[in-house]
Design a protein around this motif. Sequence first.
Motif, short mmCIF file in Angstrom:
data_model
loop_
_atom_site.label_atom_id
_atom_site.label_comp_id
_atom_site.label_asym_id
_atom_site.label_seq_id
_atom_site.Cartn_x
_atom_site.Cartn_y
_atom_site.Cartn_z
N LYS A 267 0.83 -1.20 0.00
CA LYS A 267 0.00 0.00 0.00
C LYS A 267 0.87 1.25 0.00
O LYS A 267 0.56 2.24 -0.68
CB LYS A 267 -0.93 -0.01 1.21
CG LYS A 267 -2.03 -1.04 1.14
CD LYS A 267 -2.92 -0.98 2.38
CE LYS A 267 -4.04 -2.02 2.29
NZ LYS A 267 -4.90 -1.99 3.51
N ALA A 268 1.96 1.23 0.78
CA ALA A 268 2.85 2.39 0.82
C ALA A 268 3.52 2.60 -0.53
O ALA A 268 3.66 3.75 -1.00
CB ALA A 268 3.90 2.19 1.91
N ALA A 270 2.30 1.68 -3.49
CA ALA A 270 1.28 2.15 -4.42
C ALA A 270 0.99 3.63 -4.21
O ALA A 270 0.83 4.40 -5.17
CB ALA A 270 0.01 1.33 -4.26
N LYS A 271 0.92 4.07 -2.96
CA LYS A 271 0.67 5.49 -2.67
C LYS A 271 1.84 6.35 -3.14
O LYS A 271 1.64 7.43 -3.71
CB LYS A 271 0.46 5.68 -1.16
CG LYS A 271 0.09 7.10 -0.77
CD LYS A 271 -0.16 7.19 0.72
CE LYS A 271 -0.60 8.60 1.10
NZ LYS A 271 0.41 9.61 0.74
N GLU A 272 3.05 5.87 -2.93
CA GLU A 272 4.22 6.61 -3.38
C GLU A 272 4.25 6.72 -4.90
O GLU A 272 4.62 7.76 -5.47
CB GLU A 272 5.49 5.92 -2.88
CG GLU A 272 6.77 6.67 -3.22
CD GLU A 272 7.99 5.97 -2.66
OE1 GLU A 272 9.11 6.42 -2.95
OE2 GLU A 272 7.82 4.96 -1.94
N LYS A 273 3.84 5.67 -5.58
CA LYS A 273 3.79 5.69 -7.04
C LYS A 273 2.75 6.68 -7.53
O LYS A 273 2.99 7.42 -8.50
CB LYS A 273 3.49 4.28 -7.57
CG LYS A 273 3.56 4.15 -9.07
CD LYS A 273 3.33 2.72 -9.51
CE LYS A 273 3.39 2.61 -11.03
NZ LYS A 273 3.16 1.21 -11.48
N ARG A 274 1.57 6.71 -6.92
CA ARG A 274 0.53 7.67 -7.30
C ARG A 274 0.99 9.10 -7.08
O ARG A 274 0.75 9.98 -7.90
CB ARG A 274 -0.76 7.40 -6.53
CG ARG A 274 -1.49 6.13 -6.93
CD ARG A 274 -2.90 6.14 -6.39
NE ARG A 274 -2.93 6.30 -4.96
CZ ARG A 274 -2.93 5.30 -4.09
NH1 ARG A 274 -2.92 4.06 -4.54
NH2 ARG A 274 -2.98 5.53 -2.79
N ASP A 275 1.66 9.33 -5.93
CA ASP A 275 2.14 10.68 -5.64
C ASP A 275 3.21 11.13 -6.62
O ASP A 275 3.29 12.30 -6.98
CB ASP A 275 2.68 10.74 -4.21
CG ASP A 275 1.58 10.52 -3.17
OD1 ASP A 275 0.39 10.67 -3.53
OD2 ASP A 275 1.91 10.19 -2.01
#
Length: 359
Positions: A267-268, A270-275
């Motif tokens: 999850k971390a 994936a969030k870093e990739k989106r950001d």
Amino acid sequence: MLDFIYYPVSFILWCWHEVFGFIFGANNAIAWILAIMFLTFTVRGIMFKPFVNQVRSMKKMQEFAPELKKIQKKYANDKQRQAAEMQKLQREHGVNPLGSCLPMLLQVPVFIGLNWVLRAFSIQPAGGGPKTENYFFNQQGVESYVNAKLFGVNIGDAIHHTAMLGGINGGWNWHVAPVAVPLMILAAVLTHLTARHSAARQDPTAATPQTAMMQKLTMYIFPLGVLVFGAFFPIGLLVYWLSNNGWTLMQQRLVYNRIDKEEAVKKAEAKEKRDSLAPKPGAKPKPGQKPVQPSTTEATASSADGKSPSNGQTTSKAGSPHRFAQQPARAKGGSAQQRKKQGSGGKSSGQKGSSQKRR
């Protein structure tokens, strides 16, 4: 008939008894109890990977449980089509329903094999005389097991021997109860805690009547079964049951924590990739990149301030923009009739002033 089960079980038991018999003495009951416990740990260690696969499979099934419910509701009157659609959905998600049952199914032959091997120590040969062997154990090993006592009770004795489970010399042996009953209670408590810990991991929204019933069985009926049927099992088999449930509880906590950490890392990432893909404030989006849509809270805050989140145009309380740009244009230029009237008025005043001057 089941020698292909008895020989491997007796071989593992023999290996561990040799190890602990060297430390505590071959006739010591502690050596036999530790040998039975490490037999359990060996078998469970072999099945560790299937257990991890079982947990992952159950996790995947929870993720698409709403889809399963839709299929069950859609084909409620067509069980054959319902089963086919459910199998198709499971294949699409890479889930094998039998994989969740594999660790439990593999434990059944071990339990049957150990039950028979331990009881066979006390079975006399048909021709009479001392028993000279028991699968991998020789006569010395047989005598060691028969003479091993825990608190004055032979580890091969049970509260009640029944021929149905392979017992001999049927009848009640109440002198075994002080040792057997505490083991039965501990095994039942660990069975309940193991089932409770597993049930706590289930998603309540994804639960079905079948899974709810299964949880009640494992949490209450199975522990009760340990208390009832434990009276027919020898001490050595109760030790196996106790150590098996203890291992299961420890293994569940270890594997569940490990999977939780893996999901947190995913999850971390994936969030870093989106950001990283989202454009920075004031920067133009890259070609082919979709603009970041404002969240609901941002849109609400912008409307509360009287500005539209899309173009910054001032809005009224009703949400419609004020047309300030058109009002000054009308005030400055006016209409054509107003300009004509002003022009004529200026001319007449000029003429009136010139006539007065001539006078």
